[in-house]
Design a protein around this motif. Structure first.
Motif, PDB file in Angstrom:
ATOM      1  N   ASP A  28      -3.231  -9.931 -10.752  1.00  0.00           N
ATOM      2  CA  ASP A  28      -4.042  -9.632 -10.198  1.00  0.00           C
ATOM      3  C   ASP A  28      -3.102  -9.259  -8.802  1.00  0.00           C
ATOM      4  O   ASP A  28      -2.843  -9.304  -8.069  1.00  0.00           O
ATOM      5  CB  ASP A  28      -5.109 -10.722  -9.679  1.00  0.00           C
ATOM      6  CG  ASP A  28      -6.387  -9.750  -9.729  1.00  0.00           C
ATOM      7  OD1 ASP A  28      -6.693  -9.092  -9.851  1.00  0.00           O
ATOM      8  OD2 ASP A  28      -7.421 -10.676  -8.626  1.00  0.00           O
ATOM      9  N   ASN A  32      -2.434  -5.938  -6.435  1.00  0.00           N
ATOM     10  CA  ASN A  32      -3.034  -5.633  -5.266  1.00  0.00           C
ATOM     11  C   ASN A  32      -1.989  -4.542  -4.860  1.00  0.00           C
ATOM     12  O   ASN A  32      -1.947  -4.887  -3.775  1.00  0.00           O
ATOM     13  CB  ASN A  32      -2.758  -7.150  -4.814  1.00  0.00           C
ATOM     14  CG  ASN A  32      -4.081  -7.685  -4.479  1.00  0.00           C
ATOM     15  OD1 ASN A  32      -4.894  -7.403  -5.340  1.00  0.00           O
ATOM     16  ND2 ASN A  32      -4.128  -9.172  -4.001  1.00  0.00           N
ATOM     17  N   THR A  37      -6.154  -0.502  -4.273  1.00  0.00           N
ATOM     18  CA  THR A  37      -6.133  -1.678  -3.827  1.00  0.00           C
ATOM     19  C   THR A  37      -6.195  -2.201  -2.514  1.00  0.00           C
ATOM     20  O   THR A  37      -6.693  -2.196  -1.555  1.00  0.00           O
ATOM     21  CB  THR A  37      -6.254  -3.023  -3.999  1.00  0.00           C
ATOM     22  OG1 THR A  37      -6.508  -3.140  -5.488  1.00  0.00           O
ATOM     23  CG2 THR A  37      -5.965  -4.544  -3.593  1.00  0.00           C
ATOM     24  N   GLY A 208      -1.070  -8.991   0.051  1.00  0.00           N
ATOM     25  CA  GLY A 208      -1.894  -9.012  -1.319  1.00  0.00           C
ATOM     26  C   GLY A 208      -1.426 -10.539  -1.675  1.00  0.00           C
ATOM     27  O   GLY A 208      -2.904 -11.509  -2.344  1.00  0.00           O
TER      28      GLY A 208
END
Length: 233
Positions: A28, A32, A37, A208
């Motif tokens: 993830d 990000n 995103t 992020g």
């Protein structure tokens, strides 16, 4: 050192067969960085709109022995996009989570041997490092794995220099290639934060990490610390 955003998408391969889901949470952190995103974040927080020019296009490839739904913990099935037979070997990044290292498929070991000669960065978490070692990719290299498996790993794969550290960075099998290995999932998250800090714009990485609630200050000094005896990572 931050690199300029690539013009073509980075290709990130993910081994997704009989793995521990939490070992792959660091994925993830890469997600990000992507335009999708960052566009979402900037729409909710206009002050972050300047990050759009720093976004990193990424193509994620989920690799298993077949295209049938693949198991990951806890009792979750995911749909692979590629098999070991047809996935490209010249990836930008390959992420390997932890399986039962003694039950992995032979074709996955063949893939790892071939990919290690072409893939720029291999990142293995927990017993994913043992998966990599079983393929012979770590012979002569420094690496780590889940702390409770270090002694077993030393006996089973003595050609690897196993270290009691949260994560280890060593050279890969061609110029410029790297192999990153970590202890359990918690170590793997910290390692992925450090990897993104070293390779992408800090402002995007910070955004992020903040969104996920991850701390990242001082990780470079942290990674060589031995794993605490009370921890299982």
């Amino acid at each position: 050192m931050s690199l300029p955003p690539p013009r073509t998408p980075l290709r990130v391969g993910v081994f997704f067969e009989d793995t521990q889901m939490t070992d792959l949470v660091g994925l993830d952190l890469l997600g990000n960085l992507t335009p999708k995103t960052i566009d979402l974040v900037s729409s909710l927080q206009p002050s972050l709109a300047g990050l759009k020019d720093l976004a990193i296009p990424i193509e994620f490839l989920y690799i298993s022995s077949s295209l049938s739904p693949a198991y990951t913990t806890p009792s979750m099935l995911v749909t692979p996009t590629h098999t070991y037979a047809n996935a490209p070997r010249d990836l930008d990044i390959l992420l390997i989570g932890g399986p039962d290292p003694m039950s992995v498929k032979d074709e996955s070991l063949s893939f790892l041997r071939e990919a290690s000669m072409q893939t720029k960065v291999i990142i293995a978490v927990c017993t994913g490092t043992m998966w990599l070692a079983r393929a012979g990719v770590l012979d002569g290299k420094k690496a780590t794995t889940n702390r409770i498996m270090l002694d077993v790993s030393r006996k089973m794969m003595p050609g690897v220099e196993w270290l009691d550290q949260r994560w280890v960075i060593d050279e890969g099998h061609f110029e410029g290639a790297q192999i990153w290995t970590s202890g359990g999932a918690g170590c793997g998250i910290d390692m992925m934060i450090e990897y993104t800090l070293q390779n992408f714009d800090r402002k995007v990485v910070e955004s992020g990490c903040t969104g996920l609630g991850f701390k990242f200050e001082g990780l470079s000094q942290y990674y060589k610390a031995p794993l605490p005896s009370r921890a299982l990572d």
